[in-house]
Design a protein around this motif. Structure first.
Motif: not given
Ligand code: ADP
Ligand code: ASP
Ligand code: MG
Length: 412
Positions: A46-67
Motif C-alpha cells: 500500500e505505502t509503495n502504491k501511495l508513494v508512486g501516486y505522489v511521485n507521478e503527480t508531483s516529482p518535487l512534491y510538497d512534503a506535507r501533502e506527501y505525508d
C-alpha cells in the motif's frame, strides 16, 4: 494492568485473513492479563502504491501533502484491526496518530517523535478497553499537519509507545522469525540470532537491514525497551524470535555478527572542483539543505589545484542532489566540469562489535571480494563496521561470499 506493545508489519496485515490471525495473537496476550497497544503498518504494497501516486503527480512534491497521502494506508488497517478484535469480543478501538496525539517535529517524511501523552489511551484502558490499535508511521506536527516517520517508521512508533507506556515488552511481528546474520532472502545459509546487541542492530539497520527501522533501535537503546522481533506466521513461545538487548547480556559473539546491504545507493562524482578550503562545506551544505542523505565521501588527490569529489546517497535522492548542486553552481558557490551519477551500485557492510578488538576484518573482506572478481568502488569504515560500494549486479554474490568467509552460519 501491565502493558504490552505488539507491532504488525505490512505482510502481517496484508489480507483480512492475516489481520484475523494477528488479532488472535493479540487475544492471547489480552487473555494473559495485558492491556495491549497494537501498532499496525499499512497492508503490504500500500505505502509503495501511495508513494508512486505522489511521485507521478508531483516529482518535487510538497512534503506535507506527501505525508497526508502516504500516512493513509495505516488508517485502514488500524480500523480493520479494531473491528476484527471487536468481532472476537475484545474491547478495542483505533487511534490515528493525531488522535493520541503522537507529536512529532515538522520534518515531513522523516519526522522525529517528540512526545506521546498517555492520558487519552490510559483513560480508555481504565474504562475497560483492552486494546488500543494505533496507526503506525504517522503523527502530527506542532503546526497541526500530519507527519510520517520515514519508511519502516511503524517500528519506531511501536518502540516509542513501549517507552511512553512503560510496556513490559515491545514485540515486532514480521514475515521472518527474527534477526538473521544477513537477509535470509538473499543468503540461504543465514542464521537466526537469539540475541543481538543494540549497537550491532543499530549499524545493521542503518546500513540497510530493514527488519527494524534505525530510529526504533536508537529509541529502544535509549529507553531500555525490551525489544523482540518474531514471526506473525508461526505459533510463538515466550522466548521465540530475536531479543535486541544490551551488549552485556550476550556471552559470545562472532567478530562479524552480520552482513547488511542497501540496494538503492547511488554514487555521484563531481569532476574537477577547486581544491580549496571550504569546498566540502560549499558542496555538502546545499545537499544537506536539500534533504539529501549523503553517506560515504571520498576526495581524490588534487592535481593542479583541482580534485574530484565522490559521495554516495540513496538513489531516489539523485534528482534532488543534482538540482542542489546545479543551483550552487549557478550561484557561483561551486564550480565543476561534470557531475556523474552512477545509479547502479549497492552498499555491502560487515558489522560486529568484535571488530573493536580484532584487526584483519577489512583485509579479509577485500580479499574475499577480490577472489570473486568484485570491484570495490568506495570504502568507508567505523569502529564496528566496514562498508563497500560495488556494482549492484554483484550484490547477492558479495553478500553470500562474505557470509561464507566470516563463517556466519556457525554460532560463536
Ligand atoms: P515489516 O513489513 O514486517 O515491517 P520489513 O519488510 O520491513 O517487514 O522487514 C522484514 C524484512 O527484512 C524481511 O523479510 C527480510 O527480507 C529483511 N531483512 C533484511 N536483513 C535482515 C536480517 N538481517 N534479518 C532478518 N530480516 C532481514
Ligand atoms: N507503511 C510504512 C512503510 O511501508 C511504515 C511501515 O510499514 O513501517 O514504510
Ligand atoms: Mg518494516
Amino acid at each position: 494492568m501491565p502493558v504490552l506493545v505488539m507491532k504488525f508489519g505490512g505482510t502481517s496485515v496484508a489480507t483480512l485473513d492475516r489481520i484475523r490471525r494477528a488479532a488472535k495473537r493479540v487475544g492471547v496476550e489480552v487473555a494473559k492479563g495485558y492491556d495491549v497497544i497494537v501498532i499496525v503498518s499499512a497492508m503490504s504494497g500500500e505505502t509503495n502504491k501511495l508513494v508512486g501516486y505522489v511521485n507521478e503527480t508531483s516529482p518535487l512534491y510538497d512534503a506535507r501533502e506527501y505525508d497526508a497521502v502516504v500516512s493513509s494506508g495505516e488508517n485502514v488497517t488500524a480500523g480493520l484491526m479494531a473491528l476484527t478484535l471487536q468481532e472476537m469480543d475484545v474491547p478495542a478501538r483505533s487511534w490515528q496518530g493525531w488522535q493520541v496525539p503522537l507529536i512529532t517535529t515538522s520534518a515531513h517524511s522523516a519526522a522525529r517523535i517528540e512526545e506521546i501523552p498517555t492520558d487519552n489511551i490510559n483513560a480508555k484502558f481504565a474504562e475497560g478497553m483492552r486494546v488500543a490499535v494505533v496507526a503506525g508511521f504517522q503523527g502530527i506536527s506542532p503546526e497541526g499537519r500530519i507527519t510520517t516517520l520515514g519508511r519502516g517508521g511503524s517500528d519506531t512508533s511501536a518502540v516509542a509507545f513501549a517507552a511512553a507506556f512503560g510496556a513490559e515488552r515491545c514485540d515486532i511481528y514480521t514475515d521472518v522469525d527474527g534477526v538473521y546474520t544477513t537477509d535470509p532472502r538473499i543468503a540461504s545459509k543465514a542464521r537466526k540470532l537469539d540475541k543481538i546487541a543494540f549497537e550491532e542492530m543499530l549499524e545493521l539497520a542503518s546500513l540497510g537491514a530493514k527488519v527494524l527501522q534505525t530510529r526504533s533501535v536508537e529509541l529502544a537503546m535509549r529507553y531500555n525497551v525490551k525489544l523482540r522481533v518474531l514471526s506473525s506466521f508461526e505459533e510463538q513461545s515466550d522466548d521465540a524470535g530475536t531479543l535486541v538487548c544490551a551488549e552485556e547480556e550476550i556471552m559470545e559473539s562472532n567478530v562479524v555478527s552480520g552482513i547488511a546491504y542497501s540496494r538503492d545507493e547511488a554514487k555521484m562524482t563531481l569532476v574537477s572542483v577547486a581544491d580549496r578550503p571550504g569546498i566540502a562545506a560549499a558542496i555538502f551544505g546545499p545537499l544537506s539543505d536539500a534533504g539529501v542523505n549523503v553517506d560515504m565521501i571520498i576526495q581524490n588527490i588534487a592535481e593542479e589545484g583541482r580534485t574530484d569529489m565522490t559521495f554516495s546517497c540513496p538513489t531516489d535522492q539523485v534528482t534532488r542532489a543534482e538540482k542542489a548542486l546545479q543551483d550552487a553552481k549557478t550561484r557561483g558557490e561551486i564550480n565543476y566540469h561534470d557531475l556523474i551519477a552512477d545509479t547502479d551500485v549497492a552498499k555491502i557492510s560487515a558489522v560486529g562489535i568484535g571488530m573493536r578488538s580484532q584487526s584483519g576484518v577489512a583485509a579479509k573482506m577485500f580479499k574475499t571480494l577480490s577472489d570473486e572478481g568484485v570491484n570495490i568502488k568506495v570504502i568507508a569504515t567505523s569502529e564496528i563496521k566496514i562498508s563497500v560500494l560495488v556494482d549492484r549486479k554483484y550484490l547477492e554474490l558479495a553478500v553470500q561470499a562474505l557470509h561464507d568467509a566470516f563463517e556466519l552460519e556457525k554460532a560463536a
